[in-house]
Design a protein around this motif. Structure first.
Motif, short mmCIF file in Angstrom:
data_model
loop_
_atom_site.label_atom_id
_atom_site.label_comp_id
_atom_site.label_asym_id
_atom_site.label_seq_id
_atom_site.Cartn_x
_atom_site.Cartn_y
_atom_site.Cartn_z
N VAL A 314 0.84 -1.20 0.00
CA VAL A 314 0.00 0.00 0.00
C VAL A 314 0.87 1.25 0.00
O VAL A 314 1.84 1.34 0.76
N THR A 315 0.54 2.20 -0.85
CA THR A 315 1.20 3.50 -0.88
C THR A 315 0.16 4.58 -0.60
O THR A 315 -0.86 4.65 -1.29
N VAL A 316 0.43 5.39 0.41
CA VAL A 316 -0.43 6.54 0.72
C VAL A 316 0.12 7.73 -0.06
O VAL A 316 1.30 8.04 0.01
N HIS A 317 -0.75 8.42 -0.79
CA HIS A 317 -0.30 9.44 -1.73
C HIS A 317 -0.46 10.87 -1.23
O HIS A 317 -0.10 11.81 -1.95
N SER A 328 -5.74 9.26 0.38
CA SER A 328 -5.68 8.59 -0.92
C SER A 328 -4.57 7.55 -0.93
O SER A 328 -3.49 7.78 -0.37
N PHE A 329 -4.85 6.42 -1.57
CA PHE A 329 -3.86 5.34 -1.56
C PHE A 329 -4.09 4.40 -2.74
O PHE A 329 -5.14 4.42 -3.38
N ALA A 341 -14.96 -2.09 -4.83
CA ALA A 341 -16.05 -3.07 -4.92
C ALA A 341 -15.98 -4.10 -3.79
O ALA A 341 -17.00 -4.45 -3.19
N ARG A 342 -14.77 -4.59 -3.48
CA ARG A 342 -14.62 -5.59 -2.42
C ARG A 342 -14.97 -5.00 -1.04
O ARG A 342 -15.59 -5.65 -0.21
N LEU A 343 -14.55 -3.77 -0.82
CA LEU A 343 -14.89 -3.13 0.44
C LEU A 343 -16.40 -2.89 0.55
O LEU A 343 -17.00 -3.07 1.60
N CYS A 344 -17.01 -2.52 -0.55
CA CYS A 344 -18.45 -2.28 -0.56
C CYS A 344 -19.22 -3.56 -0.21
O CYS A 344 -20.23 -3.51 0.50
N GLU A 345 -18.72 -4.69 -0.67
CA GLU A 345 -19.36 -5.96 -0.35
C GLU A 345 -19.38 -6.22 1.16
O GLU A 345 -20.24 -6.95 1.66
N GLN A 346 -18.44 -5.60 1.87
CA GLN A 346 -18.36 -5.77 3.32
C GLN A 346 -18.96 -4.57 4.07
O GLN A 346 -18.74 -4.43 5.27
N GLY A 347 -19.69 -3.73 3.34
CA GLY A 347 -20.36 -2.60 3.97
C GLY A 347 -19.45 -1.45 4.30
O GLY A 347 -19.75 -0.65 5.19
N ILE A 348 -18.33 -1.34 3.57
CA ILE A 348 -17.38 -0.26 3.78
C ILE A 348 -17.38 0.64 2.54
O ILE A 348 -17.06 0.18 1.44
N ASN A 349 -17.74 1.89 2.70
CA ASN A 349 -17.82 2.83 1.58
C ASN A 349 -16.52 3.61 1.42
O ASN A 349 -16.10 4.33 2.33
N VAL A 350 -15.89 3.45 0.26
CA VAL A 350 -14.80 4.32 -0.17
C VAL A 350 -15.12 4.73 -1.60
O VAL A 350 -16.12 4.32 -2.16
N LYS A 351 -14.27 5.52 -2.22
CA LYS A 351 -14.49 5.98 -3.59
C LYS A 351 -13.17 5.97 -4.32
O LYS A 351 -12.11 6.05 -3.70
N THR A 352 -13.23 5.83 -5.64
CA THR A 352 -12.03 6.03 -6.43
C THR A 352 -12.03 7.45 -6.99
O THR A 352 -13.07 8.03 -7.27
N SER A 353 -10.84 8.01 -7.12
CA SER A 353 -10.68 9.33 -7.72
C SER A 353 -9.90 9.16 -9.00
O SER A 353 -8.85 8.50 -9.03
N PRO A 368 -1.24 6.65 -10.93
CA PRO A 368 -2.01 5.82 -11.86
C PRO A 368 -3.32 6.52 -12.19
O PRO A 368 -3.71 7.49 -11.52
N PRO A 369 -4.06 6.03 -13.21
CA PRO A 369 -5.29 6.72 -13.62
C PRO A 369 -6.35 6.82 -12.52
O PRO A 369 -7.22 7.69 -12.58
N PHE A 370 -6.30 5.94 -11.52
CA PHE A 370 -7.24 5.98 -10.41
C PHE A 370 -6.49 5.76 -9.10
O PHE A 370 -5.50 5.02 -9.06
N VAL A 371 -6.97 6.41 -8.04
CA VAL A 371 -6.52 6.10 -6.68
C VAL A 371 -7.77 5.83 -5.84
O VAL A 371 -8.88 6.23 -6.20
N VAL A 372 -7.58 5.14 -4.73
CA VAL A 372 -8.67 4.94 -3.79
C VAL A 372 -8.70 6.13 -2.83
O VAL A 372 -7.66 6.57 -2.35
N ARG A 373 -9.90 6.63 -2.57
CA ARG A 373 -10.06 7.76 -1.66
C ARG A 373 -10.93 7.35 -0.47
O ARG A 373 -12.10 7.01 -0.63
N ALA A 374 -10.34 7.37 0.71
CA ALA A 374 -11.09 7.13 1.95
C ALA A 374 -11.13 8.45 2.71
O ALA A 374 -10.10 8.95 3.13
N SER A 375 -12.32 9.01 2.85
CA SER A 375 -12.44 10.33 3.49
C SER A 375 -13.18 10.18 4.81
O SER A 375 -14.34 9.78 4.85
N VAL A 376 -12.49 10.51 5.88
CA VAL A 376 -13.02 10.27 7.23
C VAL A 376 -13.79 11.47 7.75
O VAL A 376 -13.63 12.59 7.26
N HIS A 377 -14.65 11.21 8.74
CA HIS A 377 -15.36 12.28 9.43
C HIS A 377 -15.31 12.02 10.93
O HIS A 377 -14.82 10.99 11.38
N TYR A 378 -15.83 12.97 11.70
CA TYR A 378 -15.71 12.87 13.15
C TYR A 378 -16.50 11.72 13.74
O TYR A 378 -16.23 11.28 14.85
#
Length: 406
Positions: A314-317, A328-329, A341-353, A368-378
């Protein structure tokens, strides 16, 4: 970290019972009261008529102006409510009378929709687009900006930058840009779509002429609602791109008069139920306190970045002097879309950018053309971070095993 009770915050957020939500930079989970007031408004429209209930809900419809003014440190008259952040931004940008040779200064992290607008005006009238470099720490370079402002025979027509990019967690020095813009008399438009609601914003300290934002992201309000701050001086110099019978009055056959404040930027038909919900959402943020929200989001994001960095492959960008809640990673050998998609199957929402959303930044650092974006809140928890880390580790393990079988 001292502050509001974590479990109380989650009880007030019904979505936390169904998903682990790390897509707050896309659309966050609203509190129950936001849902309730929208239902109440829509039901009243259905029972009594859409036009008629505007008067009945006049106090609730005024609330977003008042709460946003408190959030941003301005007067309610400087706030406009629109259909989206893009609508708000476009009402400003396309209202500036640009001509051939005019210079637009923008940022490396500029959002794709904004940059397309620049390109459109370059095609239409021949404006020049100039990109402000970053410094060694990943912040916008103020010395380079001052050089760009002062070089040539014609000062820039506009500085238009994004505060926080859609694809990573760095936060630009918006106030530093504002000081230079004011010193040299250059109009300044700030896209705060990803920053409003997660960090304190003071338009007086920032020194921007306009600030655009959205309801649905870190403010945790409804979709289909955006807003604009416009300074008094900016409204004296520039008109909105479009006026209707709400933003202006037809006073004579060949005359019109604009609304005295920022509501001149508004179009009459909008999401009225969403406006009511936005007022509640911003009030909730004000009550929690932006200093607490910002400290909490930063702490959660630091924890997530640290744990992601320890996963093999894993690389954090994220890179910058100041980082926010967008993480982003990528993971070597695993397509970002597969991870989502795999995280969504387990009820975990992230997005690609995608590269198309922030092309200059992607190309500059060879992402790369896409990265994974996990955006946290309080309202996110340490346990949720652990579940994300375990699920992400498993995605890599499954991919490796599949290759071995093949």
């Amino acid at each position: 970290m001292a502050g509001p009770d974590e479990q109380a915050l989650r009880r007030e957020t019904p979505g936390t019972r169904n998903v682990i939500h790390f897509n707050n930079a896309g659309a966050s989970l609203p509190i129950q009261e936001v849902l309730d007031v929208q239902r109440e408004y829509l039901e009243a429209e259905a029972l009594y008529g859409g036009y008629e209930v505007v008067t009945q809900f006049s106090e609730q419809l005024q609330r977003p102006y008042d709460t946003l003014a408190s959030l941003l440190n301005c007067a309610p008259a400087n706030i406009a409510i629109l259909q989206s952040a893009t609508s708000a931004w476009a009402q400003v940008f396309y209202g500036i009378p640009l001509t051939a040779g005019d210079r637009i200064l923008t940022s490396i992290i500029e959002y794709g929709a904004n940059y397309i607008a620049f390109l459109q005006m370059a095609k239409r009238v021949g404006v020049a687009i100039e990109v402000i470099p970053e410094d060694d720490e990943g912040d916008i370079s103020l010395p380079a900006l001052e050089v760009l402002i002062t070089q040539g025979d014609k000062k820039p027509a506009l500085i238009a930058i994004t505060h926080v990019p859609t694809n990573s967690g760095r936060v630009y020095d918006a106030a530093g840009v504002g000081r230079l813009a004011q010193a040299h008399g250059v109009p300044y438009l700030l896209d705060a779509c990803q920053s409003v609601g997660q960090l304190p914003l003071d338009v007086q300290a920032i020194g921007c002429d306009w600030l655009s934002g959205t309801s649905r992201k870190y403010l945790r309000g409804p979709r289909g609602v955006g807003f604009l701050y416009a300074s008094d001086s900016a409204m004296e110099k520039f008109e909105p791109a479009m006026l209707d019978l709400y933003g202006a009055t037809w006073t004579a056959t060949d005359q019109y008069e604009m609304q005295p404040g920022a509501r001149r930027y508004e179009i009459y038909e909008k999401n009225f139920a969403g406006m009511v919900g936005l007022g509640v959402a911003v009030d909730y943020a004000n009550q929690l306190g932006m200093d607490w929200i910002w400290a909490r989001i930063q702490a959660i994001a630091r924890e997530l970045r640290g744990k992601l960095a320890r996963i093999p492959g894993v690389t954090v960008h994220d890179r910058g002097r100041l980082l926010c809640g967008i993480v982003s990673f990528t993971k070597e050998g695993v397509d970002p879309g597969v991870i989502m998609a795999r995280l969504c199957e387990q009820g975990i929402n992230v997005k690609t950018s995608a590269i198309s959303s922030t092309r200059l930044d992607f190309e500059r650092v060879h992402l790369p053309p896409f990265v994974v974006r996990a955006s946290v809140h309080y309202f996110n928890t340490a346990d949720e971070i652990e579940q994300l880390v375990l699920a992400l580790t498993a995605v890599g393990d499954c991919s490796s095993k599949a290759r071995e079988v093949m």
